[in-house]
Write a protein that holds these residues in place. Structure first.
Motif, PDB file in Angstrom:
ATOM      1  N   THR A 105      82.672  21.796 -28.473  1.00 32.37           N
ATOM      2  CA  THR A 105      81.169  21.926 -27.582  1.00 32.37           C
ATOM      3  C   THR A 105      81.173  20.379 -27.106  1.00 32.37           C
ATOM      4  OG1 THR A 105      80.169  23.068 -29.332  1.00 32.37           O
ATOM      5  CG2 THR A 105      78.767  21.821 -27.854  1.00 32.37           C
ATOM      6  N   GLU A 106      81.492  19.247 -27.764  1.00 32.66           N
ATOM      7  CA  GLU A 106      81.611  17.996 -27.097  1.00 32.66           C
ATOM      8  C   GLU A 106      82.298  17.858 -25.982  1.00 32.66           C
ATOM      9  OE1 GLU A 106      82.270  13.361 -28.048  1.00 32.66           O
ATOM     10  OE2 GLU A 106      82.407  14.835 -29.543  1.00 32.66           O
ATOM     11  N   VAL A 107      83.819  18.611 -26.040  1.00 32.63           N
ATOM     12  CA  VAL A 107      84.670  18.424 -24.735  1.00 32.63           C
ATOM     13  C   VAL A 107      83.978  19.348 -23.657  1.00 32.63           C
ATOM     14  CG1 VAL A 107      86.927  19.279 -24.184  1.00 32.63           C
ATOM     15  CG2 VAL A 107      86.598  18.135 -26.197  1.00 32.63           C
ATOM     16  N   GLY A 108      83.471  20.471 -23.904  1.00 25.61           N
ATOM     17  CA  GLY A 108      82.811  21.064 -22.899  1.00 25.61           C
ATOM     18  C   GLY A 108      81.681  20.622 -22.344  1.00 25.61           C
ATOM     19  N   HIS A 109      80.958  19.645 -22.674  1.00 25.22           N
ATOM     20  CA  HIS A 109      80.126  19.067 -22.146  1.00 25.22           C
ATOM     21  C   HIS A 109      80.649  17.790 -21.357  1.00 25.22           C
ATOM     22  CE1 HIS A 109      76.612  21.128 -23.548  1.00 25.22           C
ATOM     23  NE2 HIS A 109      77.170  21.049 -24.767  1.00 25.22           N
ATOM     24  N   ASP A 110      81.698  17.246 -21.856  1.00 24.96           N
ATOM     25  CA  ASP A 110      82.043  15.880 -21.256  1.00 24.96           C
ATOM     26  C   ASP A 110      83.439  16.449 -20.375  1.00 24.96           C
ATOM     27  OD1 ASP A 110      83.470  12.816 -22.107  1.00 24.96           O
ATOM     28  OD2 ASP A 110      82.905  13.445 -20.144  1.00 24.96           O
ATOM     29  N   HIS A 111      83.237  16.543 -18.901  1.00 19.78           N
ATOM     30  CA  HIS A 111      84.318  17.277 -18.205  1.00 19.78           C
ATOM     31  C   HIS A 111      85.147  16.164 -17.859  1.00 19.78           C
ATOM     32  CE1 HIS A 111      81.925  21.030 -17.326  1.00 19.78           C
ATOM     33  NE2 HIS A 111      80.881  20.276 -17.004  1.00 19.78           N
ATOM     34  N   THR A 112      85.197  15.000 -18.304  1.00 18.39           N
ATOM     35  CA  THR A 112      86.057  13.717 -17.859  1.00 18.39           C
ATOM     36  C   THR A 112      87.322  14.194 -19.103  1.00 18.39           C
ATOM     37  OG1 THR A 112      84.862  12.344 -19.304  1.00 18.39           O
ATOM     38  CG2 THR A 112      84.463  12.579 -16.847  1.00 18.39           C
ATOM     39  N   ASN A 113      86.863  14.376 -20.289  1.00 17.43           N
ATOM     40  CA  ASN A 113      87.922  14.470 -21.439  1.00 17.43           C
ATOM     41  C   ASN A 113      88.925  15.910 -21.336  1.00 17.43           C
ATOM     42  OD1 ASN A 113      86.987  12.048 -22.382  1.00 17.43           O
ATOM     43  ND2 ASN A 113      85.397  13.322 -23.714  1.00 17.43           N
ATOM     44  N   VAL A 114      90.039  15.575 -21.841  1.00 14.74           N
ATOM     45  CA  VAL A 114      90.950  16.865 -21.831  1.00 14.74           C
ATOM     46  C   VAL A 114      90.442  17.767 -22.969  1.00 14.74           C
ATOM     47  CG1 VAL A 114      93.201  17.562 -22.232  1.00 14.74           C
ATOM     48  CG2 VAL A 114      92.667  15.245 -20.985  1.00 14.74           C
ATOM     49  N   VAL A 115      90.568  18.953 -22.676  1.00 18.42           N
ATOM     50  CA  VAL A 115      90.040  20.175 -23.667  1.00 18.42           C
ATOM     51  C   VAL A 115      91.400  20.447 -24.705  1.00 18.42           C
ATOM     52  CG1 VAL A 115      89.127  22.573 -24.023  1.00 18.42           C
ATOM     53  CG2 VAL A 115      88.462  21.174 -22.065  1.00 18.42           C
ATOM     54  N   LYS A 116      91.011  20.244 -25.913  1.00 17.05           N
ATOM     55  CA  LYS A 116      91.986  20.419 -26.868  1.00 17.05           C
ATOM     56  C   LYS A 116      91.673  21.652 -27.733  1.00 17.05           C
ATOM     57  CE  LYS A 116      93.090  15.755 -27.248  1.00 17.05           C
ATOM     58  NZ  LYS A 116      93.151  14.494 -28.220  1.00 17.05           N
ATOM     59  N   GLU A 117      92.660  22.226 -28.234  1.00 22.02           N
ATOM     60  CA  GLU A 117      92.444  23.443 -28.958  1.00 22.02           C
ATOM     61  C   GLU A 117      92.212  22.960 -30.585  1.00 22.02           C
ATOM     62  OE1 GLU A 117      95.936  25.862 -29.113  1.00 22.02           O
ATOM     63  OE2 GLU A 117      95.883  26.190 -26.803  1.00 22.02           O
ATOM     64  N   ALA A 118      91.602  24.044 -31.317  1.00 27.44           N
ATOM     65  CA  ALA A 118      91.194  23.653 -32.740  1.00 27.44           C
ATOM     66  C   ALA A 118      92.427  23.031 -33.515  1.00 27.44           C
ATOM     67  CB  ALA A 118      90.636  24.632 -33.284  1.00 27.44           C
ATOM     68  N   TRP A 119      93.488  23.345 -33.382  1.00 30.32           N
ATOM     69  CA  TRP A 119      94.726  22.954 -34.299  1.00 30.32           C
ATOM     70  C   TRP A 119      95.073  21.548 -33.654  1.00 30.32           C
ATOM     71  CZ3 TRP A 119      99.235  21.304 -32.108  1.00 30.32           C
ATOM     72  CH2 TRP A 119      99.635  21.624 -30.720  1.00 30.32           C
ATOM     73  N   GLU A 120      94.763  21.228 -32.639  1.00 31.50           N
ATOM     74  CA  GLU A 120      95.164  19.864 -32.145  1.00 31.50           C
ATOM     75  C   GLU A 120      94.256  18.882 -32.816  1.00 31.50           C
ATOM     76  OE1 GLU A 120      97.202  20.073 -27.805  1.00 31.50           O
ATOM     77  OE2 GLU A 120      95.239  20.569 -28.053  1.00 31.50           O
ATOM     78  N   LEU A 121      92.901  19.182 -32.890  1.00 31.25           N
ATOM     79  CA  LEU A 121      91.812  18.325 -33.448  1.00 31.25           C
ATOM     80  C   LEU A 121      92.005  18.231 -34.881  1.00 31.25           C
ATOM     81  CD1 LEU A 121      88.660  19.798 -31.430  1.00 31.25           C
ATOM     82  CD2 LEU A 121      89.873  17.658 -31.110  1.00 31.25           C
ATOM     83  N   GLU A 122      92.423  19.269 -35.533  1.00 35.39           N
ATOM     84  CA  GLU A 122      92.757  19.290 -37.091  1.00 35.39           C
ATOM     85  C   GLU A 122      93.663  18.218 -37.181  1.00 35.39           C
ATOM     86  OE1 GLU A 122      93.128  23.343 -38.236  1.00 35.39           O
ATOM     87  OE2 GLU A 122      91.214  23.807 -37.877  1.00 35.39           O
ATOM     88  N   ALA A 123      94.989  18.595 -36.349  1.00 36.32           N
ATOM     89  CA  ALA A 123      96.248  17.758 -36.833  1.00 36.32           C
ATOM     90  C   ALA A 123      95.770  16.196 -36.449  1.00 36.32           C
ATOM     91  CB  ALA A 123      97.323  18.156 -35.561  1.00 36.32           C
ATOM     92  N   GLU A 124      95.013  15.790 -35.372  1.00 36.46           N
ATOM     93  CA  GLU A 124      94.490  14.270 -35.289  1.00 36.46           C
ATOM     94  C   GLU A 124      93.832  13.905 -36.440  1.00 36.46           C
ATOM     95  OE1 GLU A 124      92.541  14.221 -31.416  1.00 36.46           O
ATOM     96  OE2 GLU A 124      94.133  14.278 -30.278  1.00 36.46           O
ATOM     97  N   GLN A 125      93.199  14.771 -37.122  1.00 38.69           N
ATOM     98  CA  GLN A 125      92.044  14.150 -38.210  1.00 38.69           C
ATOM     99  C   GLN A 125      92.912  14.734 -39.473  1.00 38.69           C
ATOM    100  OE1 GLN A 125      88.316  16.514 -37.559  1.00 38.69           O
ATOM    101  NE2 GLN A 125      88.225  15.589 -35.633  1.00 38.69           N
ATOM    102  N   GLY A 126      93.933  14.882 -39.455  1.00 36.25           N
ATOM    103  CA  GLY A 126      94.772  15.070 -40.589  1.00 36.25           C
ATOM    104  C   GLY A 126      94.184  16.280 -41.710  1.00 36.25           C
ATOM    105  N   LEU A 127      93.537  17.352 -41.038  1.00 39.36           N
ATOM    106  CA  LEU A 127      93.107  18.526 -41.469  1.00 39.36           C
ATOM    107  C   LEU A 127      94.138  19.923 -41.700  1.00 39.36           C
ATOM    108  CD1 LEU A 127      89.327  18.224 -40.085  1.00 39.36           C
ATOM    109  CD2 LEU A 127      90.368  17.304 -42.425  1.00 39.36           C
ATOM    110  N   LEU A 128      95.158  19.659 -41.430  1.00 33.62           N
ATOM    111  CA  LEU A 128      96.171  20.880 -41.478  1.00 33.62           C
ATOM    112  C   LEU A 128      96.368  21.445 -42.702  1.00 33.62           C
ATOM    113  CD1 LEU A 128      98.608  20.294 -38.482  1.00 33.62           C
ATOM    114  CD2 LEU A 128      96.595  21.670 -38.421  1.00 33.62           C
ATOM    115  N   THR A 129      96.405  20.349 -43.811  1.00 39.68           N
ATOM    116  CA  THR A 129      96.585  20.900 -44.990  1.00 39.68           C
ATOM    117  C   THR A 129      95.492  20.831 -46.015  1.00 39.68           C
ATOM    118  OG1 THR A 129      97.296  18.738 -45.771  1.00 39.68           O
ATOM    119  CG2 THR A 129      99.026  19.792 -44.917  1.00 39.68           C
ATOM    120  N   GLU A 130      95.733  21.617 -47.050  1.00 35.83           N
ATOM    121  CA  GLU A 130      94.646  21.534 -47.988  1.00 35.83           C
ATOM    122  C   GLU A 130      94.293  20.461 -48.771  1.00 35.83           C
ATOM    123  OE1 GLU A 130      91.342  23.189 -50.050  1.00 35.83           O
ATOM    124  OE2 GLU A 130      92.485  24.179 -48.465  1.00 35.83           O
TER     125      GLU A 130
END
Length: 828
Positions: free
Chosen positions: A490-515
């Motif tokens: 949602t935040e990426v959709g409002h801010d058109h200056t940022n690059v839209v990332k997929e869900a798995w990319e955000l989870e990888a950046e935050q370290g949430l790919l593993t249990e």
């Protein structure tokens, strides 16, 4: 008419001689030219036989005689010999036969000419005498690695015209070059033997390291323009007093010698910037000795001439080493009481006191030395590794009581000393710099102080960056994986200056790919919410600033302490017990496990007095109401009572435990085990049990095991024990390990892993194999078996070991896959 008979008489006289010559000559058709030639030819009659011998080979058709091919060395020797002979004898030396001014090639033989020539440089290095002569034009001399017993007397004779006095340590100085004296005069006849007076330079660099020099001539002071003196790796025992007269000296290296004392005036050198005295036997550093009242001259007006009218003018400093920036006195016999810390050089940027018994005998002067060093405004590096120094050298009010305490310090190295992390944290709490305890080879950034304590574990910059990012990700307020991904979209959709990332990319950046990453993120959010909503009160904590009572030591108080949110997180089902360090050896009553009320909760390694002291207190944990559902158990740095306490009622404890962290506890191959009943009384004395089989038996559902920085060896990694720990087994309800971390142990062989890898020969997959991560960094592994390439691992870390094959770039460029592929290639 008188003229006619006269010419007719001459041919009649000569005609009598012509017939014999015509009989020998083949052509009679030339009577007139033979009139003048028979005079010469008649006398050459005896040489006619030699002509008859040389006549058979045709001279006209004979090919020219080829010239002898000479090598470059022979050609140079030929030219030199030709020039030398031309100078010695001005008259021609007979006819030449194609060899210049020589009759044959033997006169220009380079082997014979070498006896009269100067020694040519061997492997790019000139002889000692030639090196000394060339230094007259360059001002720099390098006499290193020549097995010299002293500085050659030829250096003083050629450069100064002075013959130095003989040394006691050298009975007879060997000649510098016995075969050069006569040759140099013959070689330089008609040439100038040295540079002209306007081309000569004063000697300003003297290097004579890696020799056998024991003593130095006192005439060394006559080289008043010396700026660099490098005499390391010799056997120098004592320096002459005149050595301190080299007032132009800027760099002095006397390391790896046998010095026991220094000339007092050496600390009054006005221009010295680098002073290396490491690996000697020095017992004191008297910086203020030249400026004491008992000295013969006052340092303020210490300008005088030595050696007569033409001697060098010596101007000493008015303060101890006013320009010194680097001081290295490591590996000596210095104590804090023998270092004149009241007169330290003010401009020092790097000081090295490593491997010195600073606190030997009396440790009271050590805090004064540290305080004096903290007042140096330009000090950036302070090294005291492996020195005899403890926490008493760093008082708790060091940084708070002083206005300027280490204002520019960037590196503080206290590795392998008695200094502890708690002592340094309390002493340096008031510094303006950001303190980090990660050791890397890179220079710390401006405004950051890097502190090294204990054993140095060199970490790569990318490792530190990865850990920094993980900490930053965990500190964010992440409620759940789904909410985080939706909010990010949602935040990426409002801010058109940022690059839209997929869900798995955000989870990888935050370290949430593993249990495990998701569980740790939820734990961090819940912990921060609890601390903000309901901060802990002093009355609810046991042992915070109050003396222990009988109730605090009972089983009920222990149960209450473990269920406290300070230790147990109900949202993530995680129990974290604080670290317990061993007591100090100063006094029996000076150690307490009670946490001060003013300190943060379990942040400095102190804990509640009612908490159990064993490293793995399974009796107290199994009695808790959350024992059957506990998922994560963190027991890091618990070294006070290194044992495992087991109850006698059941064999399997904590059946749902999936993650066990025993980092830095000091466990070895064998562990001490105590068995107690419900009342707390021991049913049997302590016994030793094998560590890894014990963990396998007690924790069947274990998925992540962290045994980093313990004392495990290869003896504990037996194939059967390791197979039972790693592989899944439905009959024993074992799920199989996914993450095994053995970093910082004493493992020197991987035979057990090699045996397990044999299961994958001919099999692409083994159903019982669940392992994804294997961390073997910072061990003593000398060989990496090629069979490990068969293991299906996602993460395989092997940095910091002893093996050299494969090279580091194999896994740095291609990661784990490249390393496993390389190992499989070795099998083929």
């Amino acid at each position: 008419m008188s003229r006619i008979p006269q010419p007719s008489q001459r041919p009649t006289v000569k005609t009598a001689l012509v017939p014999p010559s015509r009989s020998r000559a083949p052509s009679p058709s030339k009577p007139t030219p033979s009139v003048s030639s028979p005079r010469v030819r008649t006398k050459s009659v005896p040489k006619s036989p030699s002509k008859a011998i040389r006549r058979p080979p045709p001279v006209e058709n004979e090919p020219p005689i080829p010239k002898i091919t000479l090598s470059i060395k022979e050609a140079v020797a030929l030219k030199r010999a030709e020039a030398r002979k031309a100078v010695s004898t001005r008259v021609g030396l007979g006819n030449s036969a194609g060899f210049g001014n020589f009759e044959n090639l033997e006169d220009a033989d380079p082997v014979a000419a070498k006896k009269n020539e100067e020694e040519t440089p061997e492997l790019g290095r000139w002889s000692v005498k030639e090196t000394i002569e060339r230094a007259r034009s360059t001002g720099t001399i390098n006499l290193s690695s020549r097995s010299l017993l002293c500085i050659p007397s030829a250096l003083f004779e050629i450069h100064l015209g002075v013959t130095p006095d003989s040394l006691k340590s050298v009975a007879s100085e060997p000649p510098v070059s016995p075969s050069m004296d006569n040759s140099s005069s013959s070689r330089r006849t008609g040439q100038r033997e040295g540079p002209a007076w306007f081309e000569a330079q004063d000697l300003h660099v003297l290097k004579a390291w890696n020799n056998d020099i024991i003593e130095i001539q006192h005439e060394i002071s006559l080289f008043g323009s010396l700026k660099t003196v490098d005499l390391h790796q010799n056997k120098i025992v004592l320096l002459p007093d005149t050595f301190a007269d080299l007032t132009a000296l800027t760099i002095l290296d006397l390391s790896h010698n046998s010095l026991t004392m220094l000339p007092s005036n050496i600390f009054a050198l006005p221009n010295l910037t680098v002073m290396n005295l490491s690996h000697n036997a020095l017992s004191e550093l008297s910086f203020g000795a030249p400026f004491s009242k008992s000295s013969s001259r006052k340092a303020r007006n210490d300008t005088f001439s030595s050696g007569g009218f033409f001697g060098p003018v010596i101007t000493r400093a008015s303060s101890p080493l006013p320009r010194l920036s680097v001081l290295d006195v490591s590996h000596n016999k210095l104590t804090a009481s023998t270092i004149d810390h009241a007169n330290l050089p003010p401009l020092m940027t790097k000081a090295n006191f490593a491997a010195n018994p600073l606190a030997l005998g009396d440790s009271s002067p050590t805090p004064a030395l540290i305080r004096a060093l903290s007042h140096l405004e330009h000090l950036k590096e302070l090294h005291c590794e492996t020195a005899d120094i403890g926490d008493d050298a760093f008082p708790s009010n060091l940084s708070t009581s002083e206005s300027h305490c280490f204002p520019r310090l960037q590196i503080l190295d206290m590795g392998e000393t008695r200094v502890t992390l708690e002592g340094l944290q309390s002493a340096l709490s008031g510094l303006k710099q950001d303190i980090t305890y990660d050791f890397t080879t890179e220079e710390p950034p401006e405004g950051t102080l890097r502190v090294s304590i204990g054993k140095k574990v060199v970490r790569e910059p990318w490792e530190l960056e990865a850990e920094r990012r993980v900490k930053k990700r965990v500190s964010k307020n992440v409620i759940s994986t789904e909410s985080t991904s939706d909010a990010s979209k949602t935040e990426v959709g409002h801010d058109h200056t940022n690059v839209v990332k997929e869900a798995w990319e955000l989870e990888a950046e935050q370290g949430l790919l593993t249990e495990g990453g998701r569980r740790r993120a939820r734990a961090a959010v819940v912990t921060s919410a609890i601390n903000i909503a309901a901060p802990s009160k002093p009355s609810s904590l046991i042992g915070h600033g109050h003396p222990p009572t009988s109730a605090s030591t009972s089983q009920s108080s222990s149960t209450a302490s473990l269920t406290n949110p300070q230790y147990y997180n109900a949202a993530t089902q995680t129990l974290t017990l604080p670290s317990l360090s061993a007591p100090t050896k100063c006094h029996a009553r000076s150690f307490s496990l009670a946490t001060p009320f003013s300190s943060p909760l379990s942040s400095q390694g102190k804990t509640d007095f009612a908490l159990p002291t064993p490293t793995l207190p399974l009796i107290a944990i199994s009695a808790q109401p959350f024992a059957q559902t506990l998922k994560t158990l963190v027991l890091s740095n618990r070294k006070f009572d290194l044992c495992v306490s087991l109850p006698t009622t059941c064999e399997v404890l904590l059946p749902s435990l999936e993650e066990l962290v025993l980092e830095g506890c000091g466990f070895g191959d064998q562990v001490s085990v105590t068995c107690q009943d419900d009342t707390g009384t021991a049913t049997s004395p302590r016994s030793n049990d094998t560590f890894l089989p014990l963990l396998t038996r007690v924790f069947p559902s274990l998925r992540t095991l962290d045994l980093s920085y313990n004392a495990l060896t290869s003896a504990s990694l037996q194939q059967d024990a390791l197979s039972s720990l790693i592989l899944a087994d439905d009959s024993n309800s074992r799920k199989g390990l996914r993450h095994l971390r053995l970093r910082g142990n004493r493992i020197d062989g991987l035979d057990a892993f090699q045996g397990i890898a044999e299961l994958f020969k001919g099999n692409r997959s083994v159903p019982d194999w669940k392992l994804e991560e294997l961390d073997l960094r910072d061990n003593e592994i000398s060989k990496l078996p090629a069979e490990l390439g068969l293991l299906p691992l996602d993460v395989f870390l092997v940095d910091g070991n002893l093996f050299r094959i494969p090279q580091r770039r194999v896994w740095e460029r291609e990661g784990t896959r490249g390393l496993l592929s390389w190992l499989r290639g070795r099998l083929e």
